[in-house]
Scaffold this motif. Structure first.
Motif, short mmCIF file in Angstrom:
data_model
loop_
_atom_site.label_atom_id
_atom_site.label_comp_id
_atom_site.label_asym_id
_atom_site.label_seq_id
_atom_site.Cartn_x
_atom_site.Cartn_y
_atom_site.Cartn_z
N LEU A 58 -0.34 -6.34 51.72
CA LEU A 58 0.92 -7.09 51.56
C LEU A 58 1.83 -6.93 52.77
O LEU A 58 2.45 -7.89 53.24
CB LEU A 58 1.65 -6.63 50.29
CG LEU A 58 0.93 -6.89 48.96
CD1 LEU A 58 1.73 -6.28 47.81
CD2 LEU A 58 0.71 -8.39 48.73
N PHE A 59 1.89 -5.72 53.30
CA PHE A 59 2.76 -5.43 54.45
C PHE A 59 2.32 -6.22 55.67
O PHE A 59 3.15 -6.85 56.35
CB PHE A 59 2.74 -3.93 54.74
CG PHE A 59 3.61 -3.52 55.89
CD1 PHE A 59 4.98 -3.43 55.75
CD2 PHE A 59 3.05 -3.22 57.13
CE1 PHE A 59 5.79 -3.05 56.82
CE2 PHE A 59 3.84 -2.86 58.20
CZ PHE A 59 5.22 -2.76 58.04
N THR A 60 1.02 -6.20 55.99
CA THR A 60 0.54 -6.91 57.18
C THR A 60 0.59 -8.42 56.98
O THR A 60 0.77 -9.17 57.94
CB THR A 60 -0.89 -6.49 57.53
OG1 THR A 60 -1.74 -6.62 56.38
CG2 THR A 60 -0.92 -5.04 58.00
N LEU A 61 0.46 -8.87 55.74
CA LEU A 61 0.54 -10.30 55.45
C LEU A 61 1.88 -10.87 55.91
O LEU A 61 1.95 -11.99 56.43
CB LEU A 61 0.33 -10.54 53.96
CG LEU A 61 0.29 -12.00 53.49
CD1 LEU A 61 -0.93 -12.71 54.06
CD2 LEU A 61 0.27 -12.06 51.96
N PHE A 62 2.94 -10.09 55.74
CA PHE A 62 4.28 -10.56 56.08
C PHE A 62 4.76 -10.09 57.46
O PHE A 62 5.69 -10.69 58.01
CB PHE A 62 5.27 -10.11 55.01
CG PHE A 62 5.10 -10.81 53.70
CD1 PHE A 62 5.54 -12.12 53.52
CD2 PHE A 62 4.45 -10.19 52.64
CE1 PHE A 62 5.37 -12.78 52.31
CE2 PHE A 62 4.27 -10.84 51.43
CZ PHE A 62 4.73 -12.14 51.27
N MET A 63 4.13 -9.05 58.00
CA MET A 63 4.69 -8.45 59.22
C MET A 63 3.83 -8.61 60.47
O MET A 63 4.35 -8.60 61.59
CB MET A 63 4.91 -6.95 58.99
CG MET A 63 6.13 -6.60 58.17
SD MET A 63 7.68 -6.82 59.09
CE MET A 63 7.58 -5.47 60.27
N ALA A 64 2.52 -8.76 60.33
CA ALA A 64 1.63 -8.72 61.50
C ALA A 64 1.85 -9.92 62.43
O ALA A 64 1.80 -11.06 61.97
CB ALA A 64 0.18 -8.66 61.05
N PRO A 65 2.08 -9.69 63.72
CA PRO A 65 2.21 -10.79 64.67
C PRO A 65 0.85 -11.18 65.23
O PRO A 65 -0.14 -10.47 65.05
CB PRO A 65 3.09 -10.18 65.77
CG PRO A 65 2.69 -8.74 65.77
CD PRO A 65 2.35 -8.39 64.34
N GLU A 66 0.81 -12.32 65.91
CA GLU A 66 -0.43 -12.75 66.58
C GLU A 66 -0.23 -12.64 68.09
O GLU A 66 0.71 -13.21 68.64
CB GLU A 66 -0.78 -14.19 66.21
CG GLU A 66 -2.11 -14.65 66.77
CD GLU A 66 -3.24 -13.70 66.37
OE1 GLU A 66 -3.66 -12.90 67.23
OE2 GLU A 66 -3.68 -13.76 65.21
N THR A 67 -1.10 -11.88 68.76
CA THR A 67 -0.98 -11.67 70.20
C THR A 67 -2.23 -12.09 70.97
O THR A 67 -2.38 -11.76 72.14
CB THR A 67 -0.69 -10.18 70.49
OG1 THR A 67 -1.70 -9.37 69.86
CG2 THR A 67 0.67 -9.76 69.95
#
Length: 458
Positions: free
Chosen positions: A420-429
């Motif tokens: 859930l955390f990465t679903l909302f927080m992870a950026p794409e680089t």
């Protein structure tokens, strides 16, 4: 006239593979040093009268040391340089590895393991920064993610070495713990020939030295970056300022959520397999080694997918699948399941766990600028090792008091929170230069646009 190219535009070469070898040695040693104590403990506990508390301290001492090593080593590598810290680190690791052989009681071992952890923790920010700063941008995710795979090589190797050393007898634990001196020595010799990071040199105003290294390695028509690298003073608090605080939080949280179950399960995997009913002398140790080899093999497709699909999907869905695998294992732990069923579920858990674990090397080294890259990675290493040390220390007590099923439910639940955390927080680089990735919009998580890209578009 030859076209001017940047380091990040250069194709993958033998030099990059050599730098990968230097850097991945850090992950190998981390896996080996943490893994070998798990096997050694099975012998040590027969030699000394130890409480659960002392056993927990021995299992977590390295992680405690990594907390301080990450904080100190990360900051120092931004201050005095990548190469110098690399070599100092190896000398400390070599001396302490040998001294473990002569320990007379568990407390001495705890102290030595803490010092060893300090050296291992300091190595993390150095290795990742060097690899990121030399990598082609099209291969940076694979090269950084691949470093994590060597953790499993080291971890699996420790169980194999420990298995064969058991035949030595009562003193086998001494040889097991001292055996880390061999890969440390080999890596120390190899690192003597490595170059300093041109990006770090330029960030300290030493552009002449930086350009000399670049031209020696890549040729006269290659420059460091299309964007200027300003001389910037390294300040520890900068990892919380200028929009960097969000990424410090992101990296520290997802990394902790991944490591807390991983280290708890990994340190005590022989005992976990035994509780599933597969205790057969030394076979649970061999089973642990086999699992980690399969984890490594399963990572290979993700090293391709992280460049093709991007960073987000290769961290989000592995959190989810690892969570489900552990919950199913918890639900079936009280039943007499076949070895194949349990083994397959552990393999699924491990492969996808390894996939999210590779982002521990990718995101921290992409999201922060050069002058605080080591500091940020070191801080995140410290936070995550404190969390994983706590979990490893408490794991045998939790398993003894609440049972294997509930312990696995807790681990699966932490992975689901990570999903859930990465679903909302992870950026794409993906496909960004380091300057673009470290300048990505501080309020964005899903997009790939950065201020540098917007400026160029305008």
């Amino acid at each position: 006239m030859n076209k001017i190219r940047t380091m990040e535009e250069m194709p993958l070469s033998r030099f990059h593979i050599k730098m990968f070898t230097y850097s991945s040695g850090s992950a190998f040693l981390d896996g080996y040093i943490i893994g070998i104590i798990g096997v050694a403990l099975s012998v040590i506990k027969t030699q000394f009268d130890m409480s659960l508390t002392i056993m927990g301290l021995l299992g977590t001492a390295t992680l405690v040391g990594m907390f301080f090593g990450g904080l100190i080593g990360g900051y120092l590598t931004d201050i005095i340089g990548r190469k110098k810290m690399f070599l100092i680190d190896m000398l400390v690791m070599l001396a302490v590895s040998v001294l473990q052989f002569f320990a007379h009681d568990p407390i001495q071992l705890v102290i030595l393991r803490i010092i060893l952890g300090i050296a291992v923790g300091a190595d993390y920010p150095i290795a990742g920064a060097l690899m990121a700063e030399f990598s082609p941008k099209k291969n940076r995710g694979s090269l950084l993610g691949g470093i994590n795979s060597l953790w499993y090589v080291g971890y699996a190797s420790s169980f194999l070495v420990g298995y064969f050393m058991l035949s030595i007898g009562d003193t086998s634990w001494r040889w097991m713990l001292a055996s880390s001196a061999v890969p440390v020595f080999l890596l120390l010799i190899a690192r003597l020939n490595m170059p300093e990071s041109p990006r770090w040199l330029a960030s300290k105003g030493r552009e002449k030295e930086a350009n000399a290294i670049i031209q020696k390695i890549f040729g006269d028509n290659v420059v460091m970056s299309a964007e200027p690298v300003a001389k910037v003073k390294t300040t520890f608090l900068d990892i919380f300022r200028n929009g960097n605080g969000k990424w410090t939080l992101f990296v520290s949280v997802f990394w902790s959520l991944q490591l807390i179950p991983t280290f708890g399960i990994g340190t005590y995997i022989p005992e976990i397999l035994a509780q599933f009913g597969f205790a057969n002398g030394k076979m649970e140790i061999l089973g642990s080694a086999a699992l980690n080899i399969l984890y490594l093999a399963g990572l290979i497709p993700f090293l391709f997918l992280v460049e093709k699909w991007g960073r987000r999907p290769t961290i989000i869905w592995p959190f989810f699948i690892s969570s489900i695998s552990l919950i199913i294992l918890g639900a079936t732990s009280g039943l007499k399941m076949s070895f194949v069923f349990v083994f397959i579920l552990f393999v699924i858990y491990g492969i996808f766990n390894n996939a999210m674990g590779m982002h521990e090397w990718i995101y921290p080294n992409e999201l922060f600028p050069t002058h605080i890259r080591g500091t940020a990675v070191g801080f995140s290493t410290a936070i995550t090792r404190a969390a994983s040390a706590t979990s490893t220390f408490l794991f045998p007590t939790i398993m003894a008091n609440y049972g294997l099923a509930n312990t696995l439910y807790i681990c699966g639940g932490l992975f689901f929170i990570g999903f859930l955390f990465t679903l909302f927080m992870a950026p794409e680089t993906k496909n960004m230069s380091l300057t673009e990735a470290s300048s990505i919009k501080k309020g964005a998580t899903h997009g790939t646009e950065s201020p540098v890209i917007r400026k160029a578009a305008n």
